[in-house]
Motif scaffolding. Sequence first.
Motif, PDB file in Angstrom:
ATOM      1  N   ASN A   1      18.891   1.345  -3.956  1.00  0.00           N
ATOM      2  CA  ASN A   1      19.471   0.002  -3.940  1.00  0.00           C
ATOM      3  C   ASN A   1      19.228  -0.717  -2.613  1.00  0.00           C
ATOM      4  O   ASN A   1      19.759  -1.805  -2.394  1.00  0.00           O
ATOM      5  CB  ASN A   1      20.974   0.072  -4.223  1.00  0.00           C
ATOM      6  CG  ASN A   1      21.281   0.165  -5.707  1.00  0.00           C
ATOM      7  OD1 ASN A   1      21.054  -0.785  -6.449  1.00  0.00           O
ATOM      8  ND2 ASN A   1      21.772   1.317  -6.148  1.00  0.00           N
ATOM      9  N   SER A   2      18.455  -0.080  -1.740  1.00  0.00           N
ATOM     10  CA  SER A   2      18.135  -0.682  -0.445  1.00  0.00           C
ATOM     11  C   SER A   2      16.783  -1.376  -0.500  1.00  0.00           C
ATOM     12  O   SER A   2      15.881  -0.959  -1.225  1.00  0.00           O
ATOM     13  CB  SER A   2      18.115   0.394   0.652  1.00  0.00           C
ATOM     14  OG  SER A   2      19.389   0.953   0.848  1.00  0.00           O
TER      15      SER A   2
ATOM     16  N   ASP B   1      17.596  -5.912   2.899  1.00  0.00           N
ATOM     17  CA  ASP B   1      19.007  -5.517   2.777  1.00  0.00           C
ATOM     18  C   ASP B   1      19.079  -3.999   2.702  1.00  0.00           C
ATOM     19  O   ASP B   1      19.263  -3.419   1.637  1.00  0.00           O
ATOM     20  CB  ASP B   1      19.626  -6.158   1.533  1.00  0.00           C
ATOM     21  CG  ASP B   1      21.120  -5.878   1.414  1.00  0.00           C
ATOM     22  OD1 ASP B   1      21.732  -5.506   2.436  1.00  0.00           O
ATOM     23  OD2 ASP B   1      21.669  -6.038   0.299  1.00  0.00           O
TER      24      ASP B   1
ATOM     25  N   ILE C   1      20.914  -1.164   2.809  1.00  0.00           N
ATOM     26  CA  ILE C   1      22.299  -0.701   2.778  1.00  0.00           C
ATOM     27  C   ILE C   1      22.400   0.764   3.175  1.00  0.00           C
ATOM     28  O   ILE C   1      23.467   1.223   3.588  1.00  0.00           O
ATOM     29  CB  ILE C   1      22.954  -0.954   1.406  1.00  0.00           C
ATOM     30  CG1 ILE C   1      22.313  -0.089   0.320  1.00  0.00           C
ATOM     31  CG2 ILE C   1      22.884  -2.420   1.034  1.00  0.00           C
ATOM     32  CD1 ILE C   1      23.029  -0.176  -1.026  1.00  0.00           C
TER      33      ILE C   1
ATOM     34  N   ASN D   1      22.600   0.234   6.966  1.00  0.00           N
ATOM     35  CA  ASN D   1      23.662  -0.638   7.464  1.00  0.00           C
ATOM     36  C   ASN D   1      25.012  -0.432   6.794  1.00  0.00           C
ATOM     37  O   ASN D   1      26.027  -0.901   7.303  1.00  0.00           O
ATOM     38  CB  ASN D   1      23.247  -2.107   7.295  1.00  0.00           C
ATOM     39  CG  ASN D   1      21.951  -2.417   8.012  1.00  0.00           C
ATOM     40  OD1 ASN D   1      21.712  -1.938   9.120  1.00  0.00           O
ATOM     41  ND2 ASN D   1      21.099  -3.212   7.381  1.00  0.00           N
TER      42      ASN D   1
ATOM     43  N   TRP E   1      27.366  -0.701   3.059  1.00  0.00           N
ATOM     44  CA  TRP E   1      27.635  -1.822   2.137  1.00  0.00           C
ATOM     45  C   TRP E   1      28.841  -1.493   1.279  1.00  0.00           C
ATOM     46  O   TRP E   1      29.051  -0.346   0.904  1.00  0.00           O
ATOM     47  CB  TRP E   1      26.412  -2.055   1.252  1.00  0.00           C
ATOM     48  CG  TRP E   1      26.643  -3.036   0.136  1.00  0.00           C
ATOM     49  CD1 TRP E   1      26.543  -4.393   0.198  1.00  0.00           C
ATOM     50  CD2 TRP E   1      27.040  -2.720  -1.202  1.00  0.00           C
ATOM     51  NE1 TRP E   1      26.838  -4.948  -1.015  1.00  0.00           N
ATOM     52  CE2 TRP E   1      27.136  -3.941  -1.899  1.00  0.00           C
ATOM     53  CE3 TRP E   1      27.298  -1.536  -1.886  1.00  0.00           C
ATOM     54  CZ2 TRP E   1      27.510  -4.013  -3.237  1.00  0.00           C
ATOM     55  CZ3 TRP E   1      27.668  -1.601  -3.219  1.00  0.00           C
ATOM     56  CH2 TRP E   1      27.767  -2.823  -3.881  1.00  0.00           C
ATOM     57  N   TRP E   2      29.628  -2.539   0.954  1.00  0.00           N
ATOM     58  CA  TRP E   2      30.779  -2.364   0.072  1.00  0.00           C
ATOM     59  C   TRP E   2      30.877  -3.538  -0.885  1.00  0.00           C
ATOM     60  O   TRP E   2      30.731  -4.692  -0.476  1.00  0.00           O
ATOM     61  CB  TRP E   2      32.080  -2.234   0.877  1.00  0.00           C
ATOM     62  CG  TRP E   2      32.087  -0.968   1.671  1.00  0.00           C
ATOM     63  CD1 TRP E   2      31.650  -0.797   2.938  1.00  0.00           C
ATOM     64  CD2 TRP E   2      32.489   0.315   1.199  1.00  0.00           C
ATOM     65  NE1 TRP E   2      31.752   0.522   3.314  1.00  0.00           N
ATOM     66  CE2 TRP E   2      32.275   1.227   2.268  1.00  0.00           C
ATOM     67  CE3 TRP E   2      33.021   0.786   0.003  1.00  0.00           C
ATOM     68  CZ2 TRP E   2      32.564   2.578   2.150  1.00  0.00           C
ATOM     69  CZ3 TRP E   2      33.319   2.132  -0.109  1.00  0.00           C
ATOM     70  CH2 TRP E   2      33.086   3.014   0.955  1.00  0.00           C
TER      71      TRP E   2
ATOM     72  N   GLN F   1      30.018  -7.138  -8.087  1.00  0.00           N
ATOM     73  CA  GLN F   1      28.995  -6.843  -7.088  1.00  0.00           C
ATOM     74  C   GLN F   1      28.517  -5.392  -7.131  1.00  0.00           C
ATOM     75  O   GLN F   1      27.518  -5.052  -6.491  1.00  0.00           O
ATOM     76  CB  GLN F   1      29.528  -7.149  -5.681  1.00  0.00           C
ATOM     77  CG  GLN F   1      29.782  -8.617  -5.411  1.00  0.00           C
ATOM     78  CD  GLN F   1      30.346  -8.848  -4.018  1.00  0.00           C
ATOM     79  OE1 GLN F   1      30.688  -7.896  -3.302  1.00  0.00           O
ATOM     80  NE2 GLN F   1      30.460 -10.101  -3.627  1.00  0.00           N
TER      81      GLN F   1
ATOM     82  N   LYS G   1      26.673  -2.044  -7.919  1.00  0.00           N
ATOM     83  CA  LYS G   1      25.242  -1.932  -8.221  1.00  0.00           C
ATOM     84  C   LYS G   1      24.970  -0.821  -9.234  1.00  0.00           C
ATOM     85  O   LYS G   1      25.438   0.306  -9.085  1.00  0.00           O
ATOM     86  CB  LYS G   1      24.464  -1.662  -6.927  1.00  0.00           C
ATOM     87  CG  LYS G   1      24.613  -2.762  -5.874  1.00  0.00           C
ATOM     88  CD  LYS G   1      23.862  -2.395  -4.603  1.00  0.00           C
ATOM     89  CE  LYS G   1      24.054  -3.427  -3.502  1.00  0.00           C
ATOM     90  NZ  LYS G   1      23.402  -4.713  -3.826  1.00  0.00           N
TER      91      LYS G   1
ATOM     92  N   GLY H   1      30.251   1.551  -2.820  1.00  0.00           N
ATOM     93  CA  GLY H   1      30.161   1.391  -1.376  1.00  0.00           C
ATOM     94  C   GLY H   1      29.657   2.627  -0.665  1.00  0.00           C
ATOM     95  O   GLY H   1      29.722   3.739  -1.193  1.00  0.00           O
TER      96      GLY H   1
ATOM     97  N   SER I   1      30.528   8.701  -0.146  1.00  0.00           N
ATOM     98  CA  SER I   1      30.121   7.439  -0.757  1.00  0.00           C
ATOM     99  C   SER I   1      30.969   7.247  -1.999  1.00  0.00           C
ATOM    100  O   SER I   1      31.630   8.177  -2.460  1.00  0.00           O
ATOM    101  CB  SER I   1      28.624   7.434  -1.097  1.00  0.00           C
ATOM    102  OG  SER I   1      28.297   8.494  -1.988  1.00  0.00           O
TER     103      SER I   1
ATOM    104  N   ALA J   1      35.066  -1.116   7.527  1.00  0.00           N
ATOM    105  CA  ALA J   1      34.237  -1.893   6.597  1.00  0.00           C
ATOM    106  C   ALA J   1      34.955  -3.079   5.971  1.00  0.00           C
ATOM    107  O   ALA J   1      34.320  -3.921   5.335  1.00  0.00           O
ATOM    108  CB  ALA J   1      33.708  -0.974   5.493  1.00  0.00           C
TER     109      ALA J   1
END
Length: 768
Positions: free
Chosen positions: A96-97, A101, A103, A106, A108-109, A115, A117, A199, A225, A705
Amino acid sequence: MLKKVYTILLALVVASGFTARADEGMWLPLLVKRLNHVDMQKQGLQLTAEEIYNVNNASLKDAIVQFGGFCTGEFISKEGLLLTNHHCGYDAIANNSTPEDNILKNGWWAMTKEQEKKNDGLFVDILVRMEDVTGQVLQGITPQTPEQERTKLVGERMKSLSDAAKNNGQYVSYVRDFFNGNEYYLFVYDRFSDVRLVGTPPESIGKFGGDTDNWMWPRHTGDFSMFRVYMAPDGKPATYSEKNVPYRPKHHLPISMSPVKEGDFSMVFGFPGRTTRFMAGSGLGMAVDQSNPMRIKLRERRLALMKEAMDASPADRLKLASNYASISNYYKYFIGQNEGIKRMKTLDKKASEEKAFQTWTDADANRKALYGSALSDINASYAGQRDYNLSAIYRSEAALAPQLISHAYQYTPLYNYLKEGKVDKTKLDQLVKGYQDMNKEFYANYVPSSDQKIFAELMKMYYTDVPKAQHAAIFKDLTTTYKGDFRKWAADVYSKSFLASEAKANAFLANPSLKTLEADPAFKFMRNVQTNYQENIMPKLNEYNASLARANRLYVAGLREMNPNKVFYPDANSTLRLSYGTVKDYEPRDGVNYKYYTTLQGIAEKEDPSNPEFVVPAKLMELYNKKDYGRYGQDGELRVGFITNNDITGGNSGSPVINGRGELIGLAFDGNWEAMTGDLVFDPEYKRCINVDIKYVLFIMDKFAGAGHLVNEMTLVDKGNPNTTFNPSINDVKMDGKMEIETPEGEIKIKKKGNETKIKKETKKQKS
């Protein structure tokens, strides 16, 4: 919801003189009531056996899932919120990266469910039931049944039982053997294939310490995760659809906000992979004095050559760092395994046990007829395996180990497809696209000069150590074309292989040809080694394994008959198990004591901005410097991880660590180096399970986060008080909507809009 999770059922045994200990075994929850419940109560369990495993009513087993077929996860909300390890969700996060972007890097949530994925191919299996089907599988089979006939009958019956349990595709089911084929159990699962990423922390938290810290304690990795499982509106499993709704688990784990204390009861519930603890001494001996030393020797040489390149070039250091650490991890593992077996004098103990077994067998004519040759047959099988074992080890640890050759091995599916002759352009384009993506990652970390040296050195070791009669035919080139010069051979392979160059590899993929692939020297070498193994080595090993399987089955059956009062547990085989023990520190060597927990301070102490494995996010350091831990800290510190003496192995990654009240206290993600014997023999003194503290998970989600809305979704237990649960107070969060606080008497519903707050209490009687 468990009816009695928050009710103290049993008084703790304080005055009994009971001492907490590690309990060896990964136990089938179906059998807990009969085999383990009393012992678990003595150690601090406050649940009934039915609250752990129950087919007809909600129980702990309903909160546990097999994640993707390779890890464990657990439900932590009534809306299908699922927690597992970061390394278990790694592929889903990476897929999903994007470069724009990332994630994975970096974090992600999802701030809303919309939202979240999707993840093609990811599934979770939720156990419906398990059943002892030994009688059905072995009906009419006697010790006199010829082995070939027995194998055929058992296989047919396992398949028949499994197919019937599928109920025309409604369930996923299989039958597994236990105790080396002496017992059989049926497992029936619901499979949910709409599993969405909710997330992930940044990799600098989720993989902090990287491969350097793997299997090591103290540990400071936020290895978690979060996902959500979805179902069709009618409650049935379904593939991804926007119409799907969050899964409503029969039970989700409440989360303890109490400090984890040394001596606390701990239960790990999950899907451990494979152990072979019934292995006879001759098998352990082969591992200790042949398999492991050869693996250690080969990896040691690879690591030395890689280090030369890394020391000579900072750029190459970065390229090779991850692979170096990965090789080093199993190098450490094999060393640790051997040291542990020697320290525990396992071979001496096995010899004593086997002598006693043979004496018991020989003392009775019937036993001797049935079990008398079991050990001698086992020993003969391992003796035969020893003759071919080096070929198997050197195939994986030497011949296929160089980067170029392992990369060539990955082209096998393309080779097989091209060899079929009937090429479908759409399918070929899909294959090519996959290889193009793979090439980007491979060549970014490929150092050909170092890899060429490794190839030459490993091939020399292969040629010297593996019996000449078992060599792949391509090694004859050494005496003809290269006159025994391994460096010259390596130079030729690496200069002529199109796989050694990204540009040439991609040019090949633009118009892939079977003839070109077969002629490539790297691919040709790999295929030759593989063919030799499949045609000349594997059949011999399979032959010995067949006789070993029968002898092991008889040996284990005899051991159990010889010790009728001993409670045996079966080896792990990726089926749902639980282990139990306590939170406990340990002393790995003289003068060294490892505390049972680590804190955020340790992360700050390990910080190294120049090392990708020990980078610390600026915001995390800011929270640390301010000691801004919120309600997740205690006594001015924030705990990150803790250890227990639970019995675990691979596959337990992501398993919940549960206290005596059935509350989640942590997330298992690793074992300690000092107890690397675990797959072969349990170490009661040093065995430790390394876990993320659940409050560190919540802290990262909430304070780091800003995903506190997910914490609101969970059931948090207030300071271990079994009579109350809580979610954040209205003052703790900015909210515009509703919140529910669950109590034994019912639910308090809070609705807030602007400055207006409405509170409604709904009793359980009203709800019913």
